[in-house]
Enzyme design. Structure first.
Site, PDB file in Angstrom:
ATOM      1  N   ASP A 179      72.948  41.801  46.655  1.00 15.96           N
ATOM      2  CA  ASP A 179      71.946  40.792  46.877  1.00 15.96           C
ATOM      3  C   ASP A 179      72.255  39.984  48.253  1.00 15.96           C
ATOM      4  O   ASP A 179      73.661  39.945  48.511  1.00 15.96           O
ATOM      5  CB  ASP A 179      71.999  40.017  45.595  1.00 15.96           C
ATOM      6  CG  ASP A 179      70.737  39.165  45.551  1.00 15.96           C
ATOM      7  OD1 ASP A 179      69.712  39.308  46.444  1.00 15.96           O
ATOM      8  OD2 ASP A 179      70.610  38.187  44.776  1.00 15.96           O
ATOM      9  N   HIS A 195      74.224  33.919  40.796  1.00 15.70           N
ATOM     10  CA  HIS A 195      74.090  35.044  39.625  1.00 15.70           C
ATOM     11  C   HIS A 195      74.509  34.535  38.621  1.00 15.70           C
ATOM     12  O   HIS A 195      75.710  34.448  38.076  1.00 15.70           O
ATOM     13  CB  HIS A 195      74.217  36.407  40.092  1.00 15.70           C
ATOM     14  CG  HIS A 195      73.652  36.867  41.213  1.00 15.70           C
ATOM     15  ND1 HIS A 195      74.053  38.060  41.756  1.00 15.70           N
ATOM     16  CD2 HIS A 195      72.542  36.723  41.792  1.00 15.70           C
ATOM     17  CE1 HIS A 195      73.426  38.335  42.848  1.00 15.70           C
ATOM     18  NE2 HIS A 195      72.078  37.491  42.689  1.00 15.70           N
ATOM     19  N   SER A 244      77.763  35.393  43.961  1.00 15.48           N
ATOM     20  CA  SER A 244      77.761  36.244  42.595  1.00 15.48           C
ATOM     21  C   SER A 244      79.002  35.976  42.176  1.00 15.48           C
ATOM     22  O   SER A 244      79.501  34.916  41.657  1.00 15.48           O
ATOM     23  CB  SER A 244      77.329  37.440  43.051  1.00 15.48           C
ATOM     24  OG  SER A 244      77.114  38.142  41.606  1.00 15.48           O
TER      25      SER A 244
END
Lengths: 188, 280
Positions: free
Chosen positions: A132, A39, A12
């Site tokens: 995540d 992401h 991310s």
């Protein structure tokens, strides 16, 4: 343990820098498919895939739905889609709602890949500022796969690797610069 | 395999097959050939949110309590879309497809898997802007009656309007989106005149047949939930529904190149996944 048949990677915040120190090191004859979730905001297509295609020895692209997963290919999840692996080793995409506020979601990729590859899967959670990937890595680990986490001490954003290690205490913590070698060793 | 060694994952796969069989036999909704990975994920969500321990328990409830079926369908089918999602697609429709459609005295357009109507309203507005609405009949179909009802209402939360408006502008919109809705109580209600040329209907790409001859079919991010065999069935249905040189628009990451009907279509706007029926 089954010989690895695929690698999944999730990253991310700080992803582009981290992946730039990892993916270009994989040689052109790397035998495994590498599926990557980063992401990214919805919007322009193929941004990451074209960025890394220029740097990598392997073929890099965003897959279409139902595309067969070929060895030696790096597949980036398209923005605004979840990327999943079917048991017949094809990609399927989905526009279900965001998971952990993200679409694509690392958990969704890891969980489906764990179903498809079982113990033949290697997964790595890299830098990021959210949680995540932790649940996905646990699913991967419980299915007998090899769980790797970027060493939080070397990560630009350590929150995500820390969360993954907290969820999966049995995961290996690997400094970013040692990760490519680890992926090569695991490919055998 | 040793029967005692079967792991939880394999047992769950059996339960899912049985659950889908029950859903089909009891209520005639056929999800048996949906792509497994995301279906499994959504079924797990449904099971967990209904507070049930196993898919077998969910199957039991489904068979005996018809109210469960609409709840389950919401997990399995409802997708949140946007007006003019992927503006470049609508720009390509406007600039490349519309000039061909103008040559027909009357038009039929099918929004297959219309869900709660975002794609439908995008097309009706675009056709009105291009002066084609009055000669067009739109078919909006879905298997989920709740979604069809929502599509026929055309009411969306106000916080989504900003994205809709930006998308509309990027699609080459020739009017202001605010011309088409009124706001009240935190919602935007799209004008009923947009529905005058629309037929809403329950139709399944899995089990139903061709029902009219279309000039344009838009079916985006619907077939991604189907397995390859089912995708072939749906694409075959589209092929059979299209007029000569009719158009088929798919989602940005969908492709006909893995389909058995690949040869029946030409790439009309390649990067936007707009295909044209090709005749032998």
């Amino acid at each position: 343990m089954t010989r690895p048949r695929a690698v999944v990677i999730g990253a991310s915040a700080g992803a582009v820098q981290a992946l730039s120190r990892l993916l270009p090191i994989l040689p052109g004859d790397y035998p495994l498919p590498v599926l990557v979730v980063v992401h990214v905001p919805p919007g322009r297509r193929n941004v990451l895939a074209s960025l890394f295609a220029a740097k990598c020895n392997l073929e890099v692209r965003e897959p279409d739905d139902k595309e067969p997963i070929a060895p030696g290919t790096i597949l980036f999840a398209p923005p605004d889609y979840h990327m999943l692996v079917e048991t017949d080793r094809t990609v399927s995409l989905s526009v279900e709602g965001p998971v952990q506020f993200s679409r694509p979601s690392i958990d969704v990729l890891f969980e489906s890949a764990a179903d498809a590859y079982g113990s033949g899967l290697v997964g790595a959670v890299l830098t990021g500022a959210n949680h995540d990937g932790a649940e996905g890595l646990r699913a991967l680990f419980e299915a007998g796969g090899t769980a790797l986490v970027e060493d939080p001490a070397s990560a630009a954003y350590p929150v995500m690797p820390r969360a993954a290690l907290a969820f999966v205490p049995g995961a290996e913590s690997v400094p970013l610069d040692a990760l490519a070698k680890r992926l090569l060793d695991l490919a055998g | 395999m040793d029967a005692e060694q079967m792991d939880g994952e394999q047992i769950e796969d059996i339960e899912i097959r049985l659950l889908l069989e029950a859903l089909f036999r009891r209520y005639h909704y056929d999800f048996r050939n949906y792509a497994q990975a995301s279906l499994k994920r959504r079924l797990r969500q449904a099971r967990d949110q209904m507070g049930l321990p196993t898919f077998s328990a969910l199957q039991d409830r489904l068979l005996r309590d018809p109210a469960t079926v609409s709840r389950l369908l919401d997990f399995l089918t409802v997708q949140v879309s946007e007006l003019f999602r992927d503006p470049a697609y609508f720009r390509a429709i406007r600039e490349k497809v519309v000039p061909h459609l103008r040559t027909y005295p009357s038009l039929k357009v099918w929004i297959a898997g219309c869900s709660s109507g975002e794609e439908l309203y995008s097309f009706v507005i675009l056709f009105r802007e291009e002066g084609l609405e009055e000669r067009t009949l739109f078919y909006a179909t879905d298997i989920n009656q709740d979604a069809l009802d929502a599509a026929a209402r055309g009411i969306y939360p106000l916080d989504r309007i900003r994205t809709f408006t930006e998308n509309h502008q990027f699609s080459g919109g020739k009017s202001s989106l605010s011309d088409y809705y009124s706001t009240a109580y935190g919602h935007a209600a799209f004008d009923k005149s947009l529905r005058e040329r629309v037929v809403f209907s329950d139709h399944s790409l899995v089990t139903d047949a061709v029902f009219a001859e279309m000039h344009l079919i838009s079916c985006r991010n619907v077939m991604i939930y189907f397995d390859r065999g089912l995708q072939d069935r749906a694409v075959g249905l589209f092929r059979g529904s299209l007029a000569r040189k009719g158009f088929l628009g798919l989602g940005a990451k969908e492709s006909l190149r893995f389909s058995q009907y690949a040869g029946s279509f030409g790439e009309f706007v390649r990067e936007e996944k707009i295909y044209q029926r090709r005749d032998p």
